[in-house]
Design a protein around this motif. Structure first.
Motif: not given
Ligand SMILES: Cc1ncc(C[n+]2csc(CCOP(=O)(O)OP(=O)(O)O)c2C)c(N)n1
Length: 339
Positions: A217-224
Motif C-alpha cells: 500500500i502506498h504509504t506517507e508519513e506526515l506532520d499531523g
C-alpha cells in the motif's frame, strides 16, 4: 496487478503548491479548526457542569488532520470515524447545533439523541458513522470503497483511526483486500502517541509505516499539526484513489492536548505536563497556520480575533439551541435500533 510498495516521509512543503491554494481556502480551514476547538471547549463545560450524559473524547490538538483531510474530499465521498470523532463530523460538514443536540441526547440530534458523542452518523455529508470499537470502522470504510468501485462511481472513502487500532486484526484483513482489489480507500492513522493511558511504544512493535507497506500500500508519513501539508497530500492521494490507482495509508503524527476522555484530569502518572505544554505552545495547528498566513501577508492578526468572536457566537447559539431542544419521546426508544 498490485502497485509496488512506496513510503514517503514529508517534512517540507513546496512554496508553489502552497501559494496555488486560494487564501480564502486556508482561512476557511482555519475557521473549521477553530470551530472544532471551541465546540470541544463547550463539550467539556457541558460535561463538567453535569448537563451532558455519558462521556466524550476530545480532539483538541488534532484538528489539522480532520480539516486537512476533509477539505480534500467531496461531499459525496465517505468517511468513517472513531470514539474521538467530533472533529471528523464537523469537518465533513455536520452542523454544530445538531451535533450538540446529539451529545445532549435530544430529538434534534443527528441520531435523534440515541447515538451520543461516540456514534454520530450523517449520511447527507457522507459520514458513515463514528465507532466506539477501536478499529471497528475499517471494515465499513473499505466496504464503502468496494461499493463505490462496484457501482462505478468515483467516490473515495477515508477511514480515520488512532494508532491503537493497529492492534486490531480487522485492519490488516481489509488493507489486504483493499490492495488486492485496488479499492479507493485511504487509511488515516491519527498517531497521538497514547492508547488510553499507555504510551503506544508499550503496545505497538516495530515500524508502523512498514505494516501497510508490507501489503504494497502506498504509504506517507506526515506532520499531523500542519493542515497545509495534510491538505496538499490528501488532495493528491484522493485524486489518485479516484482514478483507480488504489488505496493509501497516511500516518499523521499528532497529540491530544487533553485527557483520553473528559474525566481523565490527572494525567501525570502517564505523561508529563512539560510534554503537554510543548505541543500546545510549539506545535499548535491553529497557531502554525495563522502565523504562516500573517508571515506571508495573506492575513493580519486582527482578522483572527474577529473570526474567533464570530465562531464563539455561533457555537454559543448552537449550545443554547441544544439545551432548549426536546428529548425524544420515550415511545421511540426501540426505533432505529438494529442490534
Ligand atoms: C476493541 C476495543 N478494545 C478496547 C477498547 C477500549 N478503548 C477505547 S479507546 C482506546 C484507546 C484507543 O487509542 P487510539 O486508537 O490510539 O485512539 P485515541 O484514543 O488515541 O484517539 C481503548 C483501548 C475499545 N473501545 N474497543
Amino acid at each position: 496487478m498490485t502497485q509496488p510498495a512506496d513510503s514517503t516521509s514529508h517534512t517540507g512543503l513546496n512554496a508553489e503548491d502552497l501559494l496555488a491554494v486560494d487564501r480564502e481556502q486556508w482561512l476557511q480551514m482555519y475557521e473549521q479548526m477553530l470551530t472544532i476547538r471551541v465546540f470541544e471547549e463547550h463539550v467539556n463545560e457541558l460535561y463538567t457542569s453535569a448537563k451532558m450524559p455519558g462521556l466524550a473524547h476530545l480532539y483538541s490538538g488534532e484538528e489539522a488532520i480532520a480539516v486537512g483531510v476533509c477539505a480534500a474530499l467531496r461531499r459525496d465521498d465517505y468517511i468513517t470515524s472513531t470514539h474521538r470523532g467530533h472533529g471528523h463530523c464537523l469537518a465533513k460538514g455536520a452542523q454544530v447545533d445538531r451535533m450538540f443536540a446529539e451529545l445532549l441526547g435530544k430529538a434534534t440530534g443527528y441520531c435523534q439523541g440515541k447515538g451520543g458523542s461516540m456514534h454520530i452518523a450523517d449520511p447527507e455529508t457522507g459520514n458513515l458513522g463514528a465507532n466506539a470499537i477501536v478499529g471497528g470502522s475499517a471494515g465499513i470504510a473499505t466496504g464503502a470503497a468496494w461499493s463505490a468501485k462496484m457501482r462505478g462511481t468515483d467516490q473515495v472513502a477515508v477511514c480515520f483511526f488512532g494508532e491503537g487500532a493497529l492492534g486490531q486484526g480487522l485492519l490488516y484483513e481489509v488493507m489486504n483486500m483493499a490492495q488486492l482489489w485496488q479499492l479507493p480507500v485511504i487509511y488515516v492513522c491519527e498517531h497521538n502517541q497514547y492508547n488510553e493511558y499507555t504510551h503506544f511504544s508499550e503496545s505497538t512493535a516495530g515500524d508502523v509505516a512498514a505494516r501497510p507497506r508490507a501489503f504494497g500500500i502506498h504509504t506517507e508519513e506526515l506532520d499531523g499539526q500542519d493542515v497545509r501539508l495534510i491538505y496538499l497530500t490528501l488532495r493528491r492521494l484522493v485524486e489518485r484513489a479516484r482514478r483507480g490507482a488504489g488505496p493509501a495509508f497516511v500516518l499523521c503524527h499528532t497529540y491530544r492536548y487533553l485527557g483520553h476522555h473528559v474525566g481523565d484530569i490527572k494525567r501525570d502518572y502517564y505523561r508529563s505536563k512539560a510534554e503537554e505544554q510543548h505541543w500546545r505552545t510549539e506545535r499548535d495547528p491553529l497557531a502554525l497556520l495563522s502565523s504562516w498566513l500573517v508571515e506571508r501577508q495573506l492575513a493580519d492578526a486582527s482578522m483572527f480575533d474577529q473570526l474567533e468572536r464570530e465562531v464563539r457566537r455561533t457555537v454559543e447559539t448552537a449550545v443554547a439551541f441544544a439545551l432548549n431542544a426536546p428529548f425524544p419521546d420515550p415511545s421511540e426508544a426501540e426505533q432505529h435500533v438494529y442490534a
